[in-house]
Write a protein that holds these residues in place. Structure first.
Motif, PDB file in Angstrom:
ATOM      1  N   ASN A  48       0.836  -1.212   0.000  1.00  0.00           N
ATOM      2  CA  ASN A  48       0.000   0.000   0.000  1.00  0.00           C
ATOM      3  C   ASN A  48       0.866   1.256   0.000  1.00  0.00           C
ATOM      4  N   ALA A  49       1.948   1.244   0.789  1.00  0.00           N
ATOM      5  CA  ALA A  49       2.847   2.407   0.830  1.00  0.00           C
ATOM      6  C   ALA A  49       3.540   2.595  -0.518  1.00  0.00           C
ATOM      7  N   ALA A  50       3.958   1.499  -1.147  1.00  0.00           N
ATOM      8  CA  ALA A  50       4.609   1.594  -2.461  1.00  0.00           C
ATOM      9  C   ALA A  50       3.636   2.116  -3.511  1.00  0.00           C
ATOM     10  N   ALA A  51       2.389   1.668  -3.458  1.00  0.00           N
ATOM     11  CA  ALA A  51       1.380   2.157  -4.414  1.00  0.00           C
ATOM     12  C   ALA A  51       1.103   3.637  -4.196  1.00  0.00           C
ATOM     13  N   ALA A  52       1.045   4.072  -2.950  1.00  0.00           N
ATOM     14  CA  ALA A  52       0.817   5.492  -2.659  1.00  0.00           C
ATOM     15  C   ALA A  52       1.999   6.332  -3.129  1.00  0.00           C
ATOM     16  N   GLU A  53       3.219   5.856  -2.925  1.00  0.00           N
ATOM     17  CA  GLU A  53       4.409   6.578  -3.380  1.00  0.00           C
ATOM     18  C   GLU A  53       4.458   6.650  -4.901  1.00  0.00           C
ATOM     19  N   SER A  54       4.092   5.568  -5.554  1.00  0.00           N
ATOM     20  CA  SER A  54       4.061   5.545  -7.014  1.00  0.00           C
ATOM     21  C   SER A  54       3.034   6.539  -7.548  1.00  0.00           C
ATOM     22  N   ALA A  55       1.870   6.576  -6.939  1.00  0.00           N
ATOM     23  CA  ALA A  55       0.831   7.518  -7.356  1.00  0.00           C
ATOM     24  C   ALA A  55       1.274   8.959  -7.112  1.00  0.00           C
ATOM     25  N   SER A  61       4.436  10.121  -6.989  1.00  0.00           N
ATOM     26  CA  SER A  61       5.491  10.514  -7.933  1.00  0.00           C
ATOM     27  C   SER A  61       4.926  10.702  -9.343  1.00  0.00           C
ATOM     28  N   ALA A  62       3.955   9.884  -9.728  1.00  0.00           N
ATOM     29  CA  ALA A  62       3.323  10.062 -11.041  1.00  0.00           C
ATOM     30  C   ALA A  62       2.562  11.381 -11.093  1.00  0.00           C
ATOM     31  N   SER A  63       1.898  11.728 -10.006  1.00  0.00           N
ATOM     32  CA  SER A  63       1.168  12.994  -9.936  1.00  0.00           C
ATOM     33  C   SER A  63       2.126  14.180 -10.016  1.00  0.00           C
ATOM     34  N   GLU A  64       3.235  14.101  -9.285  1.00  0.00           N
ATOM     35  CA  GLU A  64       4.217  15.186  -9.328  1.00  0.00           C
ATOM     36  C   GLU A  64       4.829  15.332 -10.717  1.00  0.00           C
ATOM     37  N   ALA A  65       5.123  14.207 -11.372  1.00  0.00           N
ATOM     38  CA  ALA A  65       5.690  14.251 -12.723  1.00  0.00           C
ATOM     39  C   ALA A  65       4.702  14.868 -13.697  1.00  0.00           C
ATOM     40  N   TYR A  66       3.427  14.528 -13.556  1.00  0.00           N
ATOM     41  CA  TYR A  66       2.405  15.098 -14.432  1.00  0.00           C
ATOM     42  C   TYR A  66       2.258  16.599 -14.210  1.00  0.00           C
ATOM     43  N   ILE A  67       2.246  17.012 -12.965  1.00  0.00           N
ATOM     44  CA  ILE A  67       2.120  18.440 -12.650  1.00  0.00           C
ATOM     45  C   ILE A  67       3.316  19.206 -13.195  1.00  0.00           C
ATOM     46  N   GLN A  68       4.508  18.635 -13.047  1.00  0.00           N
ATOM     47  CA  GLN A  68       5.710  19.289 -13.544  1.00  0.00           C
ATOM     48  C   GLN A  68       5.685  19.391 -15.074  1.00  0.00           C
ATOM     49  N   GLN A  69       5.165  18.357 -15.722  1.00  0.00           N
ATOM     50  CA  GLN A  69       5.081  18.357 -17.179  1.00  0.00           C
ATOM     51  C   GLN A  69       4.081  19.401 -17.667  1.00  0.00           C
ATOM     52  N   VAL A  70       2.935  19.472 -16.998  1.00  0.00           N
ATOM     53  CA  VAL A  70       1.885  20.396 -17.421  1.00  0.00           C
ATOM     54  C   VAL A  70       2.246  21.841 -17.078  1.00  0.00           C
ATOM     55  N   ALA A  71       2.909  22.036 -15.949  1.00  0.00           N
ATOM     56  CA  ALA A  71       3.229  23.385 -15.503  1.00  0.00           C
ATOM     57  C   ALA A  71       4.236  24.074 -16.410  1.00  0.00           C
ATOM     58  N   GLY A  72       5.052  23.319 -17.085  1.00  0.00           N
ATOM     59  CA  GLY A  72       6.044  23.927 -17.977  1.00  0.00           C
ATOM     60  C   GLY A  72       7.313  24.257 -17.232  1.00  0.00           C
ATOM     61  N   SER A  73       8.124  25.069 -17.853  1.00  0.00           N
ATOM     62  CA  SER A  73       9.418  25.406 -17.273  1.00  0.00           C
ATOM     63  C   SER A  73       9.379  26.814 -16.678  1.00  0.00           C
ATOM     64  N   SER A  74      10.482  27.179 -16.065  1.00  0.00           N
ATOM     65  CA  SER A  74      10.559  28.491 -15.425  1.00  0.00           C
ATOM     66  C   SER A  74      10.725  29.583 -16.489  1.00  0.00           C
ATOM     67  N   PRO A  75      10.469  30.831 -16.132  1.00  0.00           N
ATOM     68  CA  PRO A  75      10.626  31.925 -17.103  1.00  0.00           C
ATOM     69  C   PRO A  75      12.044  32.022 -17.668  1.00  0.00           C
TER      70      PRO A  75
END
Length: 128
Positions: A75-82, A84-98
Motif C-alpha cells: 500500500n505504501a509503495a502504491a501510494a508513493e508511485s501515485a 510521484s506520477a502525480s508530481e511528474a504530471y504536474i511538472q510536465q503540465v506546468a512547464g518550465s521556469s521563465p
C-alpha cells in the motif's frame, strides 16, 4: 415490544452493523491486496480466494496476521508511485521556469528560427 422500542436493541444493532461494515472493508482490502501482489503465484491467489469464499471471517484474520506487513508495504509503495506520477504530471503540465523559456527563445533567435520581435514577445510573456 418491537425491535426499535428498546434502547439496547438499537445500540446492539449499530454495534453489529459497525462490525459487519468493518469486516467488509477488511475483506475488500484483502481481495485488492491479493490482486495487487505480483510476487504471489496465481495458484496461491486462487487458494486464498477459495478460502475467502468458504471460510471468509477466519481467512481474513489469517491473511491479516500472515501477510499484514507485506500488505502495508505494498500500500505504501502504491501510494508513493501515485504521488510521484502525480508530481511528474504536474511538472510536465506546468512547464518550465521563465528563465528557461527565455533561454530557449534566445537559442531559437541565435539559430535564426525566430525574429527579434518574436523573441521579445516570448520574453515579455515569460516575464509577465
Amino acid at each position: 415490544m418491537g425491535f426499535w422500542e428498546s434502547f439496547w436493541d438499537i445500540i446492539w444493532w449499530f454495534l453489529f452493523a459497525f462490525i459487519f461494515i468493518s469486516y467488509l472493508f477488511a475483506l475488500f482490502a484483502v481481495v485488492s491486496d491479493l490482486f495487487r501482489d505480483h510476487k504471489l503465484n496465481g495458484w496461491w491467489k486462487a487458494v486464498w480466494m477459495i478460502f475467502l469464499i468458504f471460510v471468509p471471517f477466519l481467512t481474513v484474520l489469517v491473511y491479516l496476521i500472515a501477510r499484514g506487513t507485506g500488505m502495508a508495504k505494498r500500500n505504501a509503495a502504491a501510494a508513493e508511485s501515485a504521488r510521484s506520477a502525480s508530481e511528474a504530471y504536474i511538472q510536465q503540465v506546468a512547464g518550465s521556469s521563465p528563465s528557461e523559456e527565455i533561454a530557449k527563445a534566445k537559442a531559437l533567435l541565435d539559430a535564426g528560427t525566430i525574429s527579434a520581435d518574436e523573441y521579445n514577445t516570448i520574453k515579455t510573456k515569460a516575464l509577465s
